[in-house]
Design an enzyme around this catalytic site. Structure first.
Site, PDB file in Angstrom:
ATOM      1  N   ASP A   9      -4.686   6.014   5.686  1.00  0.00           N
ATOM      2  CA  ASP A   9      -5.036   7.201   6.380  1.00  0.00           C
ATOM      3  C   ASP A   9      -6.388   6.969   7.508  1.00  0.00           C
ATOM      4  OD1 ASP A   9      -6.043   9.848   7.068  1.00  0.00           O
ATOM      5  OD2 ASP A   9      -6.894  10.405   4.877  1.00  0.00           O
ATOM      6  N   PHE A  42      -1.611  16.184   4.171  1.00  0.00           N
ATOM      7  CA  PHE A  42      -2.084  15.659   2.612  1.00  0.00           C
ATOM      8  C   PHE A  42      -0.603  15.608   1.923  1.00  0.00           C
ATOM      9  CE2 PHE A  42      -3.672  14.707  -1.420  1.00  0.00           C
ATOM     10  CZ  PHE A  42      -4.502  13.786  -1.090  1.00  0.00           C
ATOM     11  N   GLU A  99       0.801  -1.355   0.012  1.00  0.00           N
ATOM     12  CA  GLU A  99      -0.083  -0.079   0.044  1.00  0.00           C
ATOM     13  C   GLU A  99       0.982   1.050   0.047  1.00  0.00           C
ATOM     14  OE1 GLU A  99      -2.683   1.445  -0.472  1.00  0.00           O
ATOM     15  OE2 GLU A  99      -4.403   0.797   0.973  1.00  0.00           O
TER      16      GLU A  99
HETATM   17  P1  IMP Z   1      -7.844   5.343   3.518  1.00  0.00           P
HETATM   18  O1  IMP Z   1      -8.905   4.378   3.341  1.00  0.00           O
HETATM   19  O2  IMP Z   1      -8.319   6.466   4.528  1.00  0.00           O
HETATM   20  O3  IMP Z   1      -6.682   4.695   4.621  1.00  0.00           O
HETATM   21  O4  IMP Z   1      -7.051   5.849   2.383  1.00  0.00           O
HETATM   22  C1  IMP Z   1      -6.311   5.179   1.775  1.00  0.00           C
HETATM   23  C2  IMP Z   1      -6.166   5.777   0.378  1.00  0.00           C
HETATM   24  O5  IMP Z   1      -6.445   7.286   0.311  1.00  0.00           O
HETATM   25  C3  IMP Z   1      -4.544   5.771   0.034  1.00  0.00           C
HETATM   26  O6  IMP Z   1      -4.236   4.612  -0.671  1.00  0.00           O
HETATM   27  C4  IMP Z   1      -4.534   6.843  -0.924  1.00  0.00           C
HETATM   28  O7  IMP Z   1      -5.051   6.747  -2.126  1.00  0.00           O
HETATM   29  C5  IMP Z   1      -5.429   8.017  -0.367  1.00  0.00           C
HETATM   30  N1  IMP Z   1      -4.727   8.823   0.347  1.00  0.00           N
HETATM   31  C6  IMP Z   1      -4.809   9.178   1.694  1.00  0.00           C
HETATM   32  N2  IMP Z   1      -4.053   9.917   2.328  1.00  0.00           N
HETATM   33  C7  IMP Z   1      -3.354  10.598   1.228  1.00  0.00           C
HETATM   34  C8  IMP Z   1      -2.232  11.602   0.948  1.00  0.00           C
HETATM   35  O8  IMP Z   1      -2.092  12.209   1.954  1.00  0.00           O
HETATM   36  N3  IMP Z   1      -1.874  11.746  -0.234  1.00  0.00           N
HETATM   37  C9  IMP Z   1      -2.503  11.157  -1.193  1.00  0.00           C
HETATM   38  N4  IMP Z   1      -3.278  10.183  -1.192  1.00  0.00           N
HETATM   39  C10 IMP Z   1      -3.857   9.797   0.084  1.00  0.00           C
END
Ligand code: IMP
Ligand code: MG
Length: 186
Positions: free
Chosen positions: A107, A156, A103
């Site tokens: 986040d 971000f 991965e």
């Molecule tokens: P989660 O489901 O909230 O853990 O989000 C994971 C996905 O969100 C990652 O695989 C990224 O595609 C996107 N994402 C989360 N944070 C960032 C960031 O800071 N920059 C770019 N993409 C992010």
């Protein structure tokens, strides 16, 4: 503005090219030691993890295969819709295989939780996760991530595969995105 490197939206560099290279090599050594004698299947999560996975794989002196999945949890911007769906499934059957999910960044952990539940149901011989970045916001799932590249604050970030609205993936380092580009509340 066509030059991503000079884009005013790209702020402070959080992880340099050199730091990325060193950490990816370390992760490679760690993974290679633990999987010695086993054949590994790397499952990359499109699109962000492709860059990391390509570099990580070259640090693994093991027999390994790759496959990819595409999952959507976000729209084109930066907010989580809470909806996770498979856009592209694996090509191969992972039953009895040693699977390492690669991965880019975790986040909320929503994408990962969904993915792990889904893959576990396919009965792999083993299932672990390697994430290049884990944000503070992911503290609940942090312990389920076997290999972590960097723990980072809740900013971000873009570059080295990570995008904002599909841009900036090609930056060779990881930088914080200027707050003024982000939607309210991020
Ligand atoms: P989660 O489901 O909230 O853990 O989000 C994971 C996905 O969100 C990652 O695989 C990224 O595609 C996107 N994402 C989360 N944070 C960032 C960031 O800071 N920059 C770019 N993409 C992010
Ligand atoms: Mg993305």
């Amino acid at each position: 503005m066509n030059d991503a490197h000079l884009d005013p939206g790209v702020g402070e560099v959080l992880v340099s090219e050199e730091q990325l290279r060193e950490r990816v090599a370390e992760l490679g050594r760690e993974i290679a030691a633990e999987y010695e004698g086993r054949e590994l299947l790397l499952v990359g999560v499109l699109k962000g993890a492709v860059f990391f996975m390509a570099d990580l794989m070259r640090e693994l002196p093991l027999f390994c295969e790759v496959d990819f999945m595409a999952i959507s949890s976000y729209g084109s911007a930066t907010d989580s819709s809470g909806v996770v769906r498979i856009l592209k499934d694996l090509d191969i059957n992972i039953e009895e295989r040693h699977v390492l999910v690669v991965e880019d960044i975790i986040d909320s952990g929503l994408t990962l939780s969904y993915l792990m539940r889904n893959l576990r149901s396919r009965a792999p011989a083993s299932l672990e996760v390697c994430a290049l970045f884990v944000k503070e916001s992911a503290h609940k799932v942090r312990k389920s991530v076997r290999y972590v590249g960097f723990d980072i604050p809740n900013r971000f970030v873009v570059g080295y595969g990570l995008d904002f609205a599909e841009r900036y993936r090609n930056l060779p380092y990881v930088a914080v995105l200027d707050d003024s580009l982000l939607p309210e509340g991020m």
